[in-house]
Design a protein around this motif. Structure first.
Motif, PDB file in Angstrom:
ATOM      1  N   TRP A 171       0.820  -1.200   0.000  1.00  0.00           N
ATOM      2  CA  TRP A 171       0.000   0.000   0.000  1.00  0.00           C
ATOM      3  C   TRP A 171       0.856   1.254   0.000  1.00  0.00           C
ATOM      4  O   TRP A 171       0.510   2.247  -0.648  1.00  0.00           O
ATOM      5  CB  TRP A 171      -0.920  -0.012   1.230  1.00  0.00           C
ATOM      6  CG  TRP A 171      -2.213  -0.687   0.978  1.00  0.00           C
ATOM      7  CD1 TRP A 171      -2.441  -2.031   0.908  1.00  0.00           C
ATOM      8  CD2 TRP A 171      -3.465  -0.058   0.711  1.00  0.00           C
ATOM      9  NE1 TRP A 171      -3.755  -2.282   0.626  1.00  0.00           N
ATOM     10  CE2 TRP A 171      -4.414  -1.080   0.510  1.00  0.00           C
ATOM     11  CE3 TRP A 171      -3.874   1.272   0.641  1.00  0.00           C
ATOM     12  CZ2 TRP A 171      -5.749  -0.813   0.228  1.00  0.00           C
ATOM     13  CZ3 TRP A 171      -5.213   1.545   0.371  1.00  0.00           C
ATOM     14  CH2 TRP A 171      -6.132   0.508   0.166  1.00  0.00           C
TER      15      TRP A 171
ATOM     16  N   ALA B 128      -5.178   6.109  -6.582  1.00  0.00           N
ATOM     17  CA  ALA B 128      -6.056   7.257  -6.744  1.00  0.00           C
ATOM     18  C   ALA B 128      -5.998   8.172  -5.514  1.00  0.00           C
ATOM     19  O   ALA B 128      -6.008   9.407  -5.649  1.00  0.00           O
ATOM     20  CB  ALA B 128      -7.490   6.796  -6.989  1.00  0.00           C
ATOM     21  N   LEU B 129      -5.918   7.579  -4.327  1.00  0.00           N
ATOM     22  CA  LEU B 129      -5.803   8.391  -3.116  1.00  0.00           C
ATOM     23  C   LEU B 129      -4.497   9.170  -3.097  1.00  0.00           C
ATOM     24  O   LEU B 129      -4.459  10.349  -2.729  1.00  0.00           O
ATOM     25  CB  LEU B 129      -5.905   7.495  -1.873  1.00  0.00           C
ATOM     26  CG  LEU B 129      -7.311   7.043  -1.469  1.00  0.00           C
ATOM     27  CD1 LEU B 129      -7.230   6.074  -0.290  1.00  0.00           C
ATOM     28  CD2 LEU B 129      -8.185   8.230  -1.124  1.00  0.00           C
TER      29      LEU B 129
ATOM     30  N   TRP C 161      -9.343  -3.384  -7.201  1.00  0.00           N
ATOM     31  CA  TRP C 161     -10.001  -2.223  -6.610  1.00  0.00           C
ATOM     32  C   TRP C 161      -9.206  -1.625  -5.461  1.00  0.00           C
ATOM     33  O   TRP C 161      -9.062  -0.388  -5.394  1.00  0.00           O
ATOM     34  CB  TRP C 161     -11.427  -2.588  -6.175  1.00  0.00           C
ATOM     35  CG  TRP C 161     -12.311  -2.870  -7.351  1.00  0.00           C
ATOM     36  CD1 TRP C 161     -12.813  -4.079  -7.728  1.00  0.00           C
ATOM     37  CD2 TRP C 161     -12.763  -1.935  -8.327  1.00  0.00           C
ATOM     38  NE1 TRP C 161     -13.553  -3.961  -8.872  1.00  0.00           N
ATOM     39  CE2 TRP C 161     -13.542  -2.645  -9.270  1.00  0.00           C
ATOM     40  CE3 TRP C 161     -12.594  -0.560  -8.510  1.00  0.00           C
ATOM     41  CZ2 TRP C 161     -14.148  -2.037 -10.365  1.00  0.00           C
ATOM     42  CZ3 TRP C 161     -13.187   0.054  -9.594  1.00  0.00           C
ATOM     43  CH2 TRP C 161     -13.953  -0.679 -10.514  1.00  0.00           C
ATOM     44  N   PRO C 162      -8.652  -2.426  -4.534  1.00  0.00           N
ATOM     45  CA  PRO C 162      -7.781  -1.815  -3.521  1.00  0.00           C
ATOM     46  C   PRO C 162      -6.556  -1.120  -4.119  1.00  0.00           C
ATOM     47  O   PRO C 162      -6.140  -0.062  -3.643  1.00  0.00           O
ATOM     48  CB  PRO C 162      -7.372  -3.011  -2.647  1.00  0.00           C
ATOM     49  CG  PRO C 162      -8.449  -4.007  -2.834  1.00  0.00           C
ATOM     50  CD  PRO C 162      -8.884  -3.856  -4.257  1.00  0.00           C
ATOM     51  N   SER C 163      -5.984  -1.698  -5.194  1.00  0.00           N
ATOM     52  CA  SER C 163      -4.829  -1.077  -5.837  1.00  0.00           C
ATOM     53  C   SER C 163      -5.213   0.248  -6.477  1.00  0.00           C
ATOM     54  O   SER C 163      -4.495   1.255  -6.352  1.00  0.00           O
ATOM     55  CB  SER C 163      -4.238  -2.008  -6.895  1.00  0.00           C
ATOM     56  OG  SER C 163      -3.766  -3.213  -6.321  1.00  0.00           O
ATOM     57  N   LEU C 164      -6.344   0.263  -7.158  1.00  0.00           N
ATOM     58  CA  LEU C 164      -6.815   1.492  -7.782  1.00  0.00           C
ATOM     59  C   LEU C 164      -7.110   2.549  -6.726  1.00  0.00           C
ATOM     60  O   LEU C 164      -6.768   3.732  -6.897  1.00  0.00           O
ATOM     61  CB  LEU C 164      -8.063   1.214  -8.611  1.00  0.00           C
ATOM     62  CG  LEU C 164      -8.719   2.435  -9.279  1.00  0.00           C
ATOM     63  CD1 LEU C 164      -7.737   3.154 -10.187  1.00  0.00           C
ATOM     64  CD2 LEU C 164      -9.972   2.019 -10.053  1.00  0.00           C
ATOM     65  N   LEU C 165      -7.729   2.131  -5.631  1.00  0.00           N
ATOM     66  CA  LEU C 165      -8.035   3.073  -4.564  1.00  0.00           C
ATOM     67  C   LEU C 165      -6.757   3.692  -4.010  1.00  0.00           C
ATOM     68  O   LEU C 165      -6.701   4.905  -3.751  1.00  0.00           O
ATOM     69  CB  LEU C 165      -8.806   2.367  -3.445  1.00  0.00           C
ATOM     70  CG  LEU C 165      -9.148   3.219  -2.220  1.00  0.00           C
ATOM     71  CD1 LEU C 165     -10.050   4.381  -2.616  1.00  0.00           C
ATOM     72  CD2 LEU C 165      -9.795   2.356  -1.141  1.00  0.00           C
ATOM     73  N   ALA C 166      -5.717   2.884  -3.835  1.00  0.00           N
ATOM     74  CA  ALA C 166      -4.461   3.382  -3.261  1.00  0.00           C
ATOM     75  C   ALA C 166      -3.796   4.407  -4.176  1.00  0.00           C
ATOM     76  O   ALA C 166      -3.392   5.487  -3.727  1.00  0.00           O
ATOM     77  CB  ALA C 166      -3.518   2.223  -2.992  1.00  0.00           C
TER      78      ALA C 166
END
Length: 486
Positions: A188, A238-239, A231-236
C-alpha cells in the motif's frame, strides 16, 4: 569471480558513476550564463518571487498589489520559491530590488537551481538502471552512457533556462523507478507513493491530469491483474494522486471558481484545431517540414522535391512557418484571412478576429475537433512525427540515436507484452501516454517531448540489453548472459 573481487568492481563502478555525475554538473555549471530566459520562463520566475515576497502566487509584474493567478503549473515555481526564500535568508535583500526585468547576477543565480534537478535526474537514471538491469555491476556501467546521452541531448539544452521541461523529465524518471518498485512490492505504501508522484507530474505539466485518468486504472490493472486486488490497488494510487493535487484544485476553486491546475490549454487546443484542417498535400509535406535538417537535406528533400526555400511566404511550406514577415504584416493590418501559418492562425488570427477569451478558445477548438474527429486522428501522425524528434538535433549521428531511443519508447509496451515483463511498462507507460496525448491534442513542439528523452534513453538501453542477452544464447550456449533485464 570471487565475492571480494565482485564487491571491489561494484565499488569501482559506483565511484565511476559518482565521478561522472560530478564532472557533468561542473560542465553544466559552465553552460549557465546571463542570457534572457524568455516570456514563459519569466512568468514562472515572477510567480515564485511574488510568492516569496508577498505570499501570493501570481505571474503578474512583481508588486505588493499583485492578485492571485493560476496561469502556470505550481510545483516548479513553489520549489523555486523555496530556493529563493532560503537564499534570501542567508543573503538578506536578495529580492529587494527585483522589478520588471531581472539583473544578470540574479539570472545567473536562479539558473543554478537547475543543477539540483540535473543531479536528481542523473540519480534517477542510476536507480532505474539498478532496478531493471542485473548484475548490479553491469547496471552501474550501463548508467554511464545513459547519463552521458541524457546530459548531451536534454540537460545541456535545458540547464540555461527556467522552463519546466527539466523538472518534468526528472519526475517522469523517478515515477518510472517508483512504479518498478511498486510492481515488485505491491504494498500500500508504494501504491500511495506512485499515485502521489503521478500528482507531482500533473502539478508540473497540467497535461498529466488528463493522462492520469486512464493511467491510474491501467497501472492498478498491471499491478493486480484481473483479481480482487484491482479495486484496492486502484483506490491506493487514486488516493495518492488526490492527496497531492486536491489542495491546489481547492485553492483555484476558491479564488477562481475553477477546480483546475493551470489556466492554459485554450491556445494549444485552438492551434491544433487549425492543424486539423490540413489538406492531403500538406499532410505529406509536414513530414518534411518537421524532420531534422540533415534528413530534410539528404533524404526527404530529394524524394519530395522540396527545399528549405519553400518555407518562405510564397512557398509550399509557408503554413508550417510561424514567423513569416507576411503574416506579421497581415496581423498588424488586421487582414486575418491572409495569415498563412497554421500556428499564427490559431494563436492570433482567429482569437483576434472573433475576440475569443481562453474559455471561448477551448469551446471553439473542441467544437472543431468534434466536427472532424477522423481528421484529428489522421493529423496525429505528422504531429507525432514532429514530437518524435525530442533530442532537437540536426546532424545524422544524433538523428540516428534519437530515432532509436524514441522508437524504443514507443515500442516498449509491445516488448512488455512479448516478454511479460512489467519493467517495460512501468518505465515507459507515462512518457508514452504524454507522447500520445500531445500527438492528438497539441501542435507538439519538440520541447514538449524533450522531457521524454531520459525515459527514451532508458528504453533504448533495455532494448539493447535484451538483444544482447538473446544473442548470447547463440554465442555462449549454456552460459548466462553477462547482463540481462531483471
Amino acid at each position: 569471480m570471487s565475492r571480494t573481487l565482485t564487491r571491489r568492481l561494484a565499488w569501482i563502478s559506483a565511484v565511476a558513476v559518482v565521478v561522472l555525475i560530478v564532472g557533468l554538473l561542473v560542465q553544466d555549471f559552465q553552460i549557465i550564463n546571463t542570457e534572457n530566459i524568455g516570456k514563459d520562463a519569466s512568468h514562472n520566475v515572477r510567480s515564485s518571487i511574488n510568492l516569496v515576497k508577498y505570499g501570493i502566487y501570481s505571474g503578474q509584474p512583481i508588486s505588493p498589489e499583485v492578485v492571485p493567478g493560476y496561469r502556470r503549473e505550481p510545483l516548479p515555481n513553489f520549489l523555486l520559491a523555496f530556493y529563493l526564500r532560503v537564499a534570501n535568508t542567508f543573503s538578506p535583500g536578495l529580492l529587494d530590488n527585483i522589478g520588471r526585468s531581472f539583473s544578470a547576477d540574479f539570472l545567473l543565480f536562479i539558473k543554478q537551481f537547475n543543477l539540483i534537478w540535473a543531479a536528481l535526474l542523473f540519480l534517477g537514471l542510476w536507480l532505474t538502471s539498478a532496478l531493471v538491469f542485473s548484475p548490479l555491476i553491469a547496471a552501474h556501467w550501463l548508467t554511464l552512457p545513459q547519463i552521458l546521452l541524457v546530459n548531451r541531448f536534454f540537460v545541456s539544452k535545458s540547464i540555461n533556462g527556467m522552463n519546466t521541461e527539466l523538472i518534468a523529465g526528472v519526475i517522469l524518471i523517478w515515477l518510472g523507478a517508483i512504479l518498478v518498485i511498486t510492481s515488485r512490492s505491491r504494498s500500500w505504501r508504494w501504491l500511495l507513493a506512485s499515485g502521489s508522484v503521478f500528482g507531482l507530474v500533473a502539478l508540473t505539466k497540467a497535461t498529466g491530469a488528463y493522462v492520469a485518468l486512464p493511467l491510474l486504472p491501467l497501472v492498478a490493472l498491471l499491478l493486480s491483474g484481473i483479481s480482487k486486488r484491482f479495486w484496492p490497488s486502484l483506490l491506493a494510487v487514486a488516493l495518492g494522486f488526490a492527496f497531492t493535487v486536491t489542495p491546489w484544485l481547492m485553492r483555484n476553486q476558491l479564488y477562481f471558481s475553477r477546480p483546475v491546475i493551470a489556466q492554459g490549454g485554450g491556445d494549444v487546443l485552438l492551434i491544433r484545431s487549425v492543424f486539423n484542417q490540413i489538406n492531403q498535400q500538406q499532410f505529406g509535406d509536414a513530414f518534411y517540414a518537421y524532420a531534422p535538417r540533415d534528413m530534410r537535406r539528404d533524404l526527404l528533400g530529394p524524394l519530395m522535391g522540396l527545399s528549405d526555400s519553400d518555407f518562405s511566404c510564397e512557398g509550399r511550406l509557408s503554413v508550417f512557418t510561424r514567423d513569416l514577415e507576411c503574416d506579421r504584416r497581415a496581423l498588424e493590418e488586421e487582414r486575418f484571412g491572409d495569415v498563412r501559418s497554421f500556428y499564427q492562425r490559431g494563436k492570433r488570427a482567429i482569437p483576434r478576429n472573433l475576440s475569443l477569451d481562453n474559455d471561448a478558445k477551448k469551446t471553439y477548438a473542441l467544437s472543431s475537433f468534434s466536427q472532424h474527429p477522423i481528421n484529428a486522428l489522421k493529423v496525429s501522425l505528422p504531429i507525432g512525427w514532429r514530437g518524435f524528434w525530442g533530442f532537437r538535433e540536426r546532424k545524422w549521428p544524433s538523428i540516428i540515436v534519437n530515432f532509436a531511443a524514441y522508437s524504443a519508447l514507443l515500442l516498449a509496451p509491445v516488448f512488455g507484452l512479448i516478454e511479460r515483463r512489467a519493467s517495460w511498462f512501468m518505465v515507459s507507460i507515462t512518457p508514452l501516454a504524454f507522447f500520445l496525448f500531445y500527438s492528438i491534442f497539441s501542435h507538439f513542439l519538440p520541447r514538449y517531448s524533450a522531457p521524454l528523452a531520459p525515459s527514451a534513453v532508458i528504453c533504448l538501453t533495455m532494448l539493447l540489453v535484451d538483444l544482447f542477452a538473446r544473442l548470447s544464447i547463440y554465442v555462449r550456449p549454456g552460459k548466462a548472459s553477462l547482463v540481462s533485464l531483471s
